[in-house]
Scaffold this motif. Structure first.
Motif, PDB file in Angstrom:
ATOM      1  N   MET A  94       0.864  -1.341   0.170  1.00  0.00           N
ATOM      2  CA  MET A  94       0.011   0.033  -0.016  1.00  0.00           C
ATOM      3  C   MET A  94       0.948   1.226   0.174  1.00  0.00           C
ATOM      4  O   MET A  94       0.491   2.045  -0.932  1.00  0.00           O
ATOM      5  CB  MET A  94      -0.988   0.087   1.110  1.00  0.00           C
ATOM      6  CG  MET A  94      -1.874  -0.920   1.351  1.00  0.00           C
ATOM      7  SD  MET A  94      -3.067  -0.738  -0.052  1.00  0.00           S
ATOM      8  CE  MET A  94      -4.047   0.716   0.368  1.00  0.00           C
ATOM      9  N   GLN A  95       1.854   1.107   0.779  1.00  0.00           N
ATOM     10  CA  GLN A  95       2.664   2.375   0.831  1.00  0.00           C
ATOM     11  C   GLN A  95       3.473   2.594  -0.434  1.00  0.00           C
ATOM     12  O   GLN A  95       3.546   3.641  -0.925  1.00  0.00           O
ATOM     13  CB  GLN A  95       3.942   2.289   1.818  1.00  0.00           C
ATOM     14  CG  GLN A  95       3.294   2.444   3.577  1.00  0.00           C
ATOM     15  CD  GLN A  95       2.464   3.515   3.819  1.00  0.00           C
ATOM     16  OE1 GLN A  95       3.058   4.717   3.146  1.00  0.00           O
ATOM     17  NE2 GLN A  95       1.885   3.462   4.608  1.00  0.00           N
ATOM     18  N   GLU A  96       3.915   1.429  -1.207  1.00  0.00           N
ATOM     19  CA  GLU A  96       4.587   1.490  -2.566  1.00  0.00           C
ATOM     20  C   GLU A  96       3.736   2.130  -3.507  1.00  0.00           C
ATOM     21  O   GLU A  96       4.059   3.018  -4.329  1.00  0.00           O
ATOM     22  CB  GLU A  96       5.069   0.327  -2.690  1.00  0.00           C
ATOM     23  CG  GLU A  96       5.681   0.233  -4.107  1.00  0.00           C
ATOM     24  CD  GLU A  96       7.035   0.828  -3.960  1.00  0.00           C
ATOM     25  OE1 GLU A  96       7.632   1.084  -5.212  1.00  0.00           O
ATOM     26  OE2 GLU A  96       7.615   0.920  -2.911  1.00  0.00           O
ATOM     27  N   MET A  97       2.214   1.675  -3.357  1.00  0.00           N
ATOM     28  CA  MET A  97       1.331   2.287  -4.383  1.00  0.00           C
ATOM     29  C   MET A  97       1.076   3.708  -4.205  1.00  0.00           C
ATOM     30  O   MET A  97       1.176   4.588  -5.148  1.00  0.00           O
ATOM     31  CB  MET A  97      -0.088   1.363  -4.305  1.00  0.00           C
ATOM     32  CG  MET A  97       0.162   0.264  -4.719  1.00  0.00           C
ATOM     33  SD  MET A  97      -1.399  -0.813  -4.510  1.00  0.00           S
ATOM     34  CE  MET A  97      -2.545   0.083  -5.553  1.00  0.00           C
ATOM     35  N   LYS A  98       1.038   4.018  -2.976  1.00  0.00           N
ATOM     36  CA  LYS A  98       1.040   5.553  -2.721  1.00  0.00           C
ATOM     37  C   LYS A  98       1.961   6.407  -3.047  1.00  0.00           C
ATOM     38  O   LYS A  98       1.874   7.420  -3.814  1.00  0.00           O
ATOM     39  CB  LYS A  98       0.816   5.807  -1.262  1.00  0.00           C
ATOM     40  CG  LYS A  98      -0.545   5.449  -0.729  1.00  0.00           C
ATOM     41  CD  LYS A  98      -0.677   5.737   0.863  1.00  0.00           C
ATOM     42  CE  LYS A  98      -2.115   5.224   1.369  1.00  0.00           C
ATOM     43  NZ  LYS A  98      -2.394   5.341   2.806  1.00  0.00           N
ATOM     44  N   ARG A  99       3.367   5.675  -2.873  1.00  0.00           N
ATOM     45  CA  ARG A  99       4.542   6.502  -3.490  1.00  0.00           C
ATOM     46  C   ARG A  99       4.400   6.663  -4.864  1.00  0.00           C
ATOM     47  O   ARG A  99       4.707   7.753  -5.430  1.00  0.00           O
ATOM     48  CB  ARG A  99       5.740   5.714  -2.952  1.00  0.00           C
ATOM     49  CG  ARG A  99       6.921   6.358  -3.196  1.00  0.00           C
ATOM     50  CD  ARG A  99       8.138   5.719  -2.659  1.00  0.00           C
ATOM     51  NE  ARG A  99       8.474   4.302  -3.430  1.00  0.00           N
ATOM     52  CZ  ARG A  99       8.884   4.228  -4.546  1.00  0.00           C
ATOM     53  NH1 ARG A  99       9.523   5.346  -5.115  1.00  0.00           N
ATOM     54  NH2 ARG A  99       9.049   3.049  -5.096  1.00  0.00           N
ATOM     55  N   LEU A 100       4.063   5.467  -5.511  1.00  0.00           N
ATOM     56  CA  LEU A 100       4.192   5.574  -7.083  1.00  0.00           C
ATOM     57  C   LEU A 100       2.979   6.559  -7.437  1.00  0.00           C
ATOM     58  O   LEU A 100       3.096   7.298  -8.506  1.00  0.00           O
ATOM     59  CB  LEU A 100       3.866   4.250  -7.500  1.00  0.00           C
ATOM     60  CG  LEU A 100       5.172   3.296  -7.470  1.00  0.00           C
ATOM     61  CD1 LEU A 100       4.676   1.842  -7.990  1.00  0.00           C
ATOM     62  CD2 LEU A 100       6.220   3.687  -8.062  1.00  0.00           C
ATOM     63  N   LYS A 101       1.981   6.541  -7.026  1.00  0.00           N
ATOM     64  CA  LYS A 101       0.503   7.457  -7.056  1.00  0.00           C
ATOM     65  C   LYS A 101       1.252   8.915  -7.125  1.00  0.00           C
ATOM     66  O   LYS A 101       0.801   9.954  -7.938  1.00  0.00           O
ATOM     67  CB  LYS A 101      -0.482   7.116  -6.433  1.00  0.00           C
ATOM     68  CG  LYS A 101      -1.607   6.388  -7.096  1.00  0.00           C
ATOM     69  CD  LYS A 101      -2.706   6.449  -6.213  1.00  0.00           C
ATOM     70  CE  LYS A 101      -3.931   5.890  -6.976  1.00  0.00           C
ATOM     71  NZ  LYS A 101      -5.153   5.693  -6.150  1.00  0.00           N
TER      72      LYS A 101
END
Length: 104
Positions: A94-101
């Motif tokens: 989830m943190q990775e997805m937020k970072r990529l977004k």
């Protein structure tokens, strides 16, 4: 009295289950009274012997089931560890997805 238990067992078993479910407090009271009458009829030596016998039986039961108890405890610990690891992995994703977004 409805027989909600009839779907998984025969009618006779269903009636028995319904009876014992409804009458459990009364049956427990009867059992306690019967036990008290039996103890009242015992001598002090008989009560002491019954107490010793009970403790021996409890120790035997505990020893016989200790392996099963330990295995179940290990299984629960392992499952909890797996659950924690999965939760950490989900959070990391989830943190990775937020970072990529945020980069887009």
């Amino acid at each position: 009295m409805g027989h909600q238990f009839a779907t998984k067992m025969g009618k006779k078993q269903s009636k028995n289950r319904a009876y014992y479910t409804v009458n459990q407090p009364w049956l427990q009271k009867q059992g306690r009274e019967r036990m008290a009458r039996g103890k009242a009829a015992m001598s002090k030596e008989q009560r002491e012997e019954a107490h010793v016998q009970h403790n021996e039986n409890a120790a035997r039961y505990h020893a016989a089931n200790q392996k099963t108890i330990n295995e179940k405890a290990a299984e629960v610990r392992c499952q909890a560890k797996c659950d924690r690891e999965q939760a950490v992995e989900r959070e990391r994703k989830m943190q990775e997805m937020k970072r990529l977004k945020g980069r887009d």
